[in-house]
Scaffold this motif. Structure first.
Motif, mmCIF file in Angstrom:
data_model
loop_
_atom_site.group_PDB
_atom_site.id
_atom_site.type_symbol
_atom_site.label_atom_id
_atom_site.label_comp_id
_atom_site.label_asym_id
_atom_site.label_seq_id
_atom_site.Cartn_x
_atom_site.Cartn_y
_atom_site.Cartn_z
ATOM 1 N N GLU A 17 0.756 -1.146 0.147
ATOM 2 C CA GLU A 17 0.141 -0.034 -0.093
ATOM 3 C C GLU A 17 0.851 1.241 0.071
ATOM 4 O O GLU A 17 0.626 2.290 -0.558
ATOM 5 N N CYS A 18 1.914 1.130 0.915
ATOM 6 C CA CYS A 18 2.738 2.462 0.708
ATOM 7 C C CYS A 18 3.562 2.549 -0.503
ATOM 8 O O CYS A 18 3.607 3.632 -1.058
ATOM 9 N N GLU A 27 -1.003 8.652 3.170
ATOM 10 C CA GLU A 27 -1.619 8.284 4.393
ATOM 11 C C GLU A 27 -1.506 6.599 4.805
ATOM 12 O O GLU A 27 -1.346 6.468 6.099
ATOM 13 N N SER A 28 -1.081 5.568 3.753
ATOM 14 C CA SER A 28 -0.756 4.448 4.073
ATOM 15 C C SER A 28 0.332 4.171 5.115
ATOM 16 O O SER A 28 0.681 3.322 5.718
ATOM 17 N N PHE A 29 1.325 5.198 4.969
ATOM 18 C CA PHE A 29 2.475 5.315 5.714
ATOM 19 C C PHE A 29 2.461 5.360 7.313
ATOM 20 O O PHE A 29 2.942 4.730 8.261
ATOM 21 N N ALA A 30 1.345 6.071 7.566
ATOM 22 C CA ALA A 30 0.782 6.192 8.884
ATOM 23 C C ALA A 30 0.455 4.942 9.436
ATOM 24 O O ALA A 30 0.642 4.541 10.534
ATOM 25 N N PHE A 78 3.973 -1.437 12.242
ATOM 26 C CA PHE A 78 5.434 -1.871 12.555
ATOM 27 C C PHE A 78 5.560 -1.583 14.104
ATOM 28 O O PHE A 78 6.373 -2.442 14.532
ATOM 29 N N ALA A 79 5.131 -0.598 14.773
ATOM 30 C CA ALA A 79 5.264 -0.561 16.136
ATOM 31 C C ALA A 79 4.615 -1.540 16.779
ATOM 32 O O ALA A 79 5.145 -2.093 17.917
ATOM 33 N N SER A 80 3.153 -1.808 16.419
ATOM 34 C CA SER A 80 2.925 -3.086 17.138
ATOM 35 C C SER A 80 3.486 -4.465 17.124
ATOM 36 O O SER A 80 3.615 -5.292 18.012
ATOM 37 N N LEU A 81 4.142 -4.827 16.058
ATOM 38 C CA LEU A 81 5.040 -5.904 15.974
ATOM 39 C C LEU A 81 6.259 -5.707 16.698
ATOM 40 O O LEU A 81 6.651 -6.672 17.351
#
Length: 97
Positions: free
Chosen positions: A29-30, A69-72, A78-81
């Motif tokens: 998506e990014c 927006e897909s970067f947010a 990424f943070a959750s992983l």
């Protein structure tokens, strides 16, 4: 606009470095959003487009940033992983030696 195009191009060049199987959907998506934003910005630069008024300028900026927006969303994923793989502070592996 030239600086924005240069930065989008640099981001596109750096995209392969963070491609991971667990983030494939977000990465795709990014990559797609980045390509759209770069295409739009390059077209504006090539056409030497100038916004006529504040409303036009806001619309122009939104049109350039919306595909990114897909970067947010990817950052959140990424943070959750990362949180799942990090050990809580003070918790260490005990060795039976």
């Amino acid at each position: 606009m030239a600086e924005f195009v240069a930065r989008l191009t640099r981001a596109q060049d750096l995209m392969p470095a963070w491609r991971r199987p667990e983030l494939e959907a977000e990465w795709s998506e990014c990559a797609d959003g980045l390509a759209i934003a770069l295409d739009r910005a390059t077209q504006l630069l090539d056409d030497a487009f100038e916004a006529s008024g504040f409303g036009s300028l806001v619309g122009l900026v939104e049109g350039l940033l919306d595909p990114l927006e897909s970067f947010a969303q990817a950052e959140d994923r990424f943070a959750s992983l990362r949180r799942r793989t990090e050990r809580p502070r003070g918790q260490r592996t005990r060795h039976g030696a």
